[in-house]
Scaffold this motif. Sequence first.
Motif: not given
Length: 252
Positions: A67-68, A97-98, A70-71, A93, A64, A100-101
Amino acid sequence: MQLSFTSTISVQQDLTKDRPIVLLHGLLGQLSNWKHVKERFGYKYRVFAPELPLFNGLRGNNLERLVQFLENYIVQNQIDQPVLVGNSLGGHIALLYTLKHPKKVAKLVLTGSSGLYENTFGGTFPRVKDYSYIKGKVEDVFERKEVVDEALVNHIFEIVQQKSKALAIIGLARDTQKQNLKNQLPHIKVPTLLLWGLQDVVTPPAVAEQFKELLPQAKLHYLNNCGHAPMMEQPELFNLHLSNFLASNYAC
Protein backbone atom coordinates in the motif's frame (compact mmCIF):
# COMPACT_ATOMS: atom_id res chain seq x y z
CA MET A 1 12.56 -9.95 -15.15
CA GLN A 2 13.68 -7.09 -12.93
CA LEU A 3 11.31 -5.80 -10.29
CA SER A 4 11.75 -2.45 -8.57
CA PHE A 5 9.83 0.24 -6.73
CA THR A 6 9.95 2.54 -9.74
CA SER A 7 9.29 0.22 -12.66
CA THR A 8 6.12 0.90 -14.61
CA ILE A 9 4.36 0.78 -17.91
CA SER A 10 2.39 3.92 -18.75
CA VAL A 11 0.22 4.18 -21.84
CA GLN A 12 -0.08 7.90 -22.43
CA GLN A 13 -0.25 9.08 -26.02
CA ASP A 14 -1.90 12.41 -25.15
CA LEU A 15 -0.54 14.43 -22.26
CA THR A 16 -3.79 16.38 -22.05
CA LYS A 17 -5.64 13.32 -20.86
CA ASP A 18 -6.53 13.55 -17.20
CA ARG A 19 -8.56 10.41 -16.60
CA PRO A 20 -6.24 8.06 -14.71
CA ILE A 21 -6.65 4.31 -14.43
CA VAL A 22 -4.22 2.33 -12.28
CA LEU A 23 -3.98 -1.42 -13.02
CA LEU A 24 -2.77 -3.65 -10.18
CA HIS A 25 -1.67 -7.19 -10.97
CA GLY A 26 -1.97 -10.28 -8.76
CA LEU A 27 0.44 -12.29 -6.66
CA LEU A 28 1.92 -14.26 -9.55
CA GLY A 29 0.76 -11.82 -12.20
CA GLN A 30 2.79 -9.63 -14.52
CA LEU A 31 2.26 -6.46 -16.49
CA SER A 32 1.36 -8.38 -19.66
CA ASN A 33 -1.80 -9.59 -17.88
CA TRP A 34 -3.25 -6.14 -18.64
CA LYS A 35 -2.31 -6.13 -22.34
CA HIS A 36 -5.89 -6.02 -23.66
CA VAL A 37 -6.98 -3.37 -21.16
CA LYS A 38 -4.06 -1.10 -21.99
CA GLU A 39 -4.66 -1.50 -25.72
CA ARG A 40 -8.36 -0.72 -25.35
CA PHE A 41 -8.17 2.29 -23.02
CA GLY A 42 -4.72 3.77 -23.57
CA TYR A 43 -5.90 6.10 -26.34
CA LYS A 44 -8.46 7.81 -24.12
CA TYR A 45 -7.26 7.52 -20.54
CA ARG A 46 -4.01 7.84 -18.67
CA VAL A 47 -3.34 4.17 -17.99
CA PHE A 48 -0.73 3.21 -15.41
CA ALA A 49 0.44 -0.31 -14.63
CA PRO A 50 2.98 -0.35 -11.80
CA GLU A 51 5.01 -3.46 -11.20
CA LEU A 52 4.36 -4.32 -7.56
CA PRO A 53 7.60 -4.90 -5.61
CA LEU A 54 6.75 -8.41 -4.49
CA PHE A 55 10.38 -9.49 -4.04
CA ASN A 56 12.04 -6.41 -2.60
CA GLY A 57 12.77 -7.81 0.83
CA LEU A 58 9.31 -7.30 2.25
CA ARG A 59 9.17 -7.92 5.97
CA GLY A 60 6.59 -7.43 8.69
CA ASN A 61 3.28 -6.15 7.36
CA ASN A 62 3.81 -7.01 3.70
CA LEU A 63 0.40 -5.79 2.57
CA GLU A 64 0.88 -2.42 4.22
CA ARG A 65 4.24 -2.04 2.47
CA LEU A 66 2.57 -2.66 -0.88
CA VAL A 67 0.00 0.00 0.00
CA GLN A 68 2.86 2.36 0.80
CA PHE A 69 4.39 1.58 -2.58
CA LEU A 70 1.07 2.46 -4.25
CA GLU A 71 0.85 5.68 -2.24
CA ASN A 72 4.32 6.72 -3.38
CA TYR A 73 3.65 5.69 -6.96
CA ILE A 74 0.47 7.77 -7.15
CA VAL A 75 2.23 10.82 -5.72
CA GLN A 76 5.30 10.46 -7.94
CA ASN A 77 3.18 10.17 -11.08
CA GLN A 78 0.85 13.00 -10.05
CA ILE A 79 -2.21 10.79 -10.33
CA ASP A 80 -5.38 12.46 -9.10
CA GLN A 81 -8.60 10.58 -8.35
CA PRO A 82 -7.69 7.34 -10.10
CA VAL A 83 -9.90 4.42 -10.95
CA LEU A 84 -8.13 1.50 -9.26
CA VAL A 85 -8.46 -1.80 -11.12
CA GLY A 86 -7.12 -4.80 -9.20
CA ASN A 87 -6.90 -8.50 -9.89
CA SER A 88 -6.43 -10.94 -7.00
CA LEU A 89 -3.76 -9.44 -4.68
CA GLY A 90 -4.00 -6.23 -6.70
CA GLY A 91 -7.65 -5.92 -5.71
CA HIS A 92 -6.70 -6.41 -2.06
CA ILE A 93 -4.15 -3.59 -2.30
CA ALA A 94 -6.73 -1.37 -4.02
CA LEU A 95 -9.18 -1.99 -1.18
CA LEU A 96 -6.61 -1.20 1.50
CA TYR A 97 -5.57 1.99 -0.30
CA THR A 98 -9.21 3.09 -0.60
CA LEU A 99 -9.87 2.41 3.07
CA LYS A 100 -6.84 4.52 3.94
CA HIS A 101 -7.58 7.29 1.41
CA PRO A 102 -11.35 7.24 0.80
CA LYS A 103 -11.43 10.67 -0.84
CA LYS A 104 -8.56 10.00 -3.24
CA VAL A 105 -10.19 7.22 -5.28
CA ALA A 106 -12.82 7.85 -7.95
CA LYS A 107 -13.88 4.24 -8.50
CA LEU A 108 -12.87 0.67 -7.84
CA VAL A 109 -12.85 -2.34 -10.14
CA LEU A 110 -12.22 -5.69 -8.47
CA THR A 111 -11.74 -8.92 -10.36
CA GLY A 112 -10.98 -12.13 -8.49
CA SER A 113 -9.93 -9.99 -5.54
CA SER A 114 -8.61 -11.31 -2.28
CA GLY A 115 -9.63 -9.62 0.95
CA LEU A 116 -12.35 -12.04 2.04
CA TYR A 117 -11.31 -15.52 0.98
CA GLU A 118 -8.70 -16.86 -1.40
CA ASN A 119 -7.71 -20.43 -2.20
CA THR A 120 -4.30 -19.21 -3.31
CA PHE A 121 -1.88 -21.04 -5.57
CA GLY A 122 1.04 -19.34 -3.84
CA GLY A 123 0.51 -20.89 -0.42
CA THR A 124 2.93 -23.74 -0.94
CA PHE A 125 5.25 -25.25 -3.56
CA PRO A 126 5.71 -28.94 -2.67
CA ARG A 127 7.20 -29.89 -6.08
CA VAL A 128 9.05 -26.73 -7.00
CA LYS A 129 11.45 -28.40 -9.46
CA ASP A 130 8.72 -30.21 -11.39
CA TYR A 131 7.89 -28.07 -14.46
CA SER A 132 4.85 -30.16 -15.38
CA TYR A 133 3.48 -29.82 -11.86
CA ILE A 134 3.90 -26.03 -11.87
CA LYS A 135 2.30 -25.87 -15.32
CA GLY A 136 -0.68 -27.84 -14.03
CA LYS A 137 -1.05 -25.56 -11.00
CA VAL A 138 -1.01 -22.51 -13.25
CA GLU A 139 -3.62 -24.05 -15.55
CA ASP A 140 -5.86 -24.71 -12.54
CA VAL A 141 -6.25 -20.95 -12.10
CA PHE A 142 -7.71 -20.52 -15.59
CA GLU A 143 -10.90 -21.93 -17.07
CA ARG A 144 -9.63 -21.19 -20.56
CA LYS A 145 -6.45 -23.24 -20.64
CA GLU A 146 -5.35 -21.74 -23.96
CA VAL A 147 -4.47 -18.56 -22.06
CA VAL A 148 -1.65 -20.45 -20.36
CA ASP A 149 1.20 -20.11 -22.83
CA GLU A 150 4.83 -21.11 -22.39
CA ALA A 151 5.90 -17.57 -21.45
CA LEU A 152 3.42 -17.46 -18.57
CA VAL A 153 4.46 -20.86 -17.20
CA ASN A 154 8.16 -20.01 -17.57
CA HIS A 155 7.63 -16.74 -15.70
CA ILE A 156 6.12 -18.50 -12.70
CA PHE A 157 8.49 -21.46 -12.85
CA GLU A 158 11.50 -19.13 -12.76
CA ILE A 159 10.09 -17.30 -9.74
CA VAL A 160 9.60 -20.41 -7.64
CA GLN A 161 13.11 -21.68 -8.45
CA GLN A 162 14.56 -18.80 -6.41
CA LYS A 163 14.21 -19.44 -2.70
CA SER A 164 13.92 -15.78 -1.70
CA LYS A 165 11.18 -15.12 -4.25
CA ALA A 166 9.30 -18.30 -3.40
CA LEU A 167 9.36 -17.37 0.29
CA ALA A 168 8.15 -13.86 -0.51
CA ILE A 169 5.23 -15.28 -2.49
CA ILE A 170 4.34 -17.71 0.29
CA GLY A 171 4.51 -14.92 2.87
CA LEU A 172 2.25 -12.62 0.87
CA ALA A 173 -0.20 -15.44 0.15
CA ARG A 174 -0.49 -16.18 3.85
CA ASP A 175 -0.94 -12.51 4.65
CA THR A 176 -3.81 -12.18 2.20
CA GLN A 177 -5.50 -15.25 3.65
CA LYS A 178 -5.14 -14.00 7.22
CA GLN A 179 -6.50 -10.52 6.56
CA ASN A 180 -10.28 -10.52 6.23
CA LEU A 181 -11.78 -7.13 5.39
CA LYS A 182 -15.40 -8.10 6.04
CA ASN A 183 -15.94 -5.53 8.78
CA GLN A 184 -14.19 -2.72 6.88
CA LEU A 185 -15.75 -3.06 3.45
CA PRO A 186 -19.02 -1.25 4.35
CA HIS A 187 -16.93 1.90 4.87
CA ILE A 188 -15.96 1.99 1.19
CA LYS A 189 -18.48 4.31 -0.44
CA VAL A 190 -16.95 4.72 -3.91
CA PRO A 191 -18.71 3.11 -6.89
CA THR A 192 -17.33 -0.39 -7.33
CA LEU A 193 -17.51 -2.78 -10.25
CA LEU A 194 -17.05 -6.49 -9.55
CA LEU A 195 -16.06 -8.52 -12.63
CA TRP A 196 -15.88 -12.19 -11.73
CA GLY A 197 -15.16 -15.41 -13.54
CA LEU A 198 -18.05 -17.80 -13.09
CA GLN A 199 -15.57 -20.69 -12.92
CA ASP A 200 -13.08 -18.96 -10.60
CA VAL A 201 -11.75 -21.60 -8.18
CA VAL A 202 -9.36 -19.25 -6.35
CA THR A 203 -11.98 -16.70 -5.30
CA PRO A 204 -15.24 -18.53 -6.12
CA PRO A 205 -18.50 -16.76 -7.06
CA ALA A 206 -19.62 -16.93 -3.43
CA VAL A 207 -16.79 -14.50 -2.65
CA ALA A 208 -18.07 -12.10 -5.31
CA GLU A 209 -21.54 -12.28 -3.80
CA GLN A 210 -20.13 -11.40 -0.38
CA PHE A 211 -18.23 -8.45 -1.83
CA LYS A 212 -21.45 -7.25 -3.46
CA GLU A 213 -23.32 -7.54 -0.16
CA LEU A 214 -20.68 -5.71 1.86
CA LEU A 215 -19.70 -2.90 -0.52
CA PRO A 216 -22.46 -0.26 -0.48
CA GLN A 217 -22.11 0.82 -4.13
CA ALA A 218 -21.07 -2.41 -5.81
CA LYS A 219 -22.35 -3.89 -9.06
CA LEU A 220 -21.50 -7.47 -9.98
CA HIS A 221 -21.12 -9.02 -13.43
CA TYR A 222 -20.17 -12.65 -13.98
CA LEU A 223 -18.19 -13.76 -17.02
CA ASN A 224 -18.88 -17.30 -18.14
CA ASN A 225 -16.16 -19.67 -19.32
CA CYS A 226 -13.77 -17.69 -17.15
CA GLY A 227 -11.55 -18.38 -14.16
CA HIS A 228 -9.45 -16.13 -11.93
CA ALA A 229 -8.20 -13.64 -14.54
CA PRO A 230 -11.15 -12.24 -16.54
CA MET A 231 -9.06 -9.53 -18.21
CA MET A 232 -7.03 -12.32 -19.84
CA GLU A 233 -9.68 -15.00 -20.35
CA GLN A 234 -12.58 -12.85 -21.54
CA PRO A 235 -10.90 -9.58 -22.59
CA GLU A 236 -13.71 -8.30 -24.84
CA LEU A 237 -16.41 -8.73 -22.21
CA PHE A 238 -14.13 -7.43 -19.48
CA ASN A 239 -13.37 -4.29 -21.48
CA LEU A 240 -17.02 -3.79 -22.39
CA HIS A 241 -18.10 -3.79 -18.75
CA LEU A 242 -15.16 -1.60 -17.77
CA SER A 243 -15.94 0.86 -20.56
CA ASN A 244 -19.55 1.19 -19.44
CA PHE A 245 -18.45 1.65 -15.86
CA LEU A 246 -15.97 4.38 -16.75
CA ALA A 247 -18.49 6.15 -18.96
CA SER A 248 -20.96 6.32 -16.09
CA ASN A 249 -18.50 8.47 -14.19
CA TYR A 250 -16.71 10.40 -16.94
CA ALA A 251 -18.36 12.32 -19.74
CA CYS A 252 -17.40 10.87 -23.10
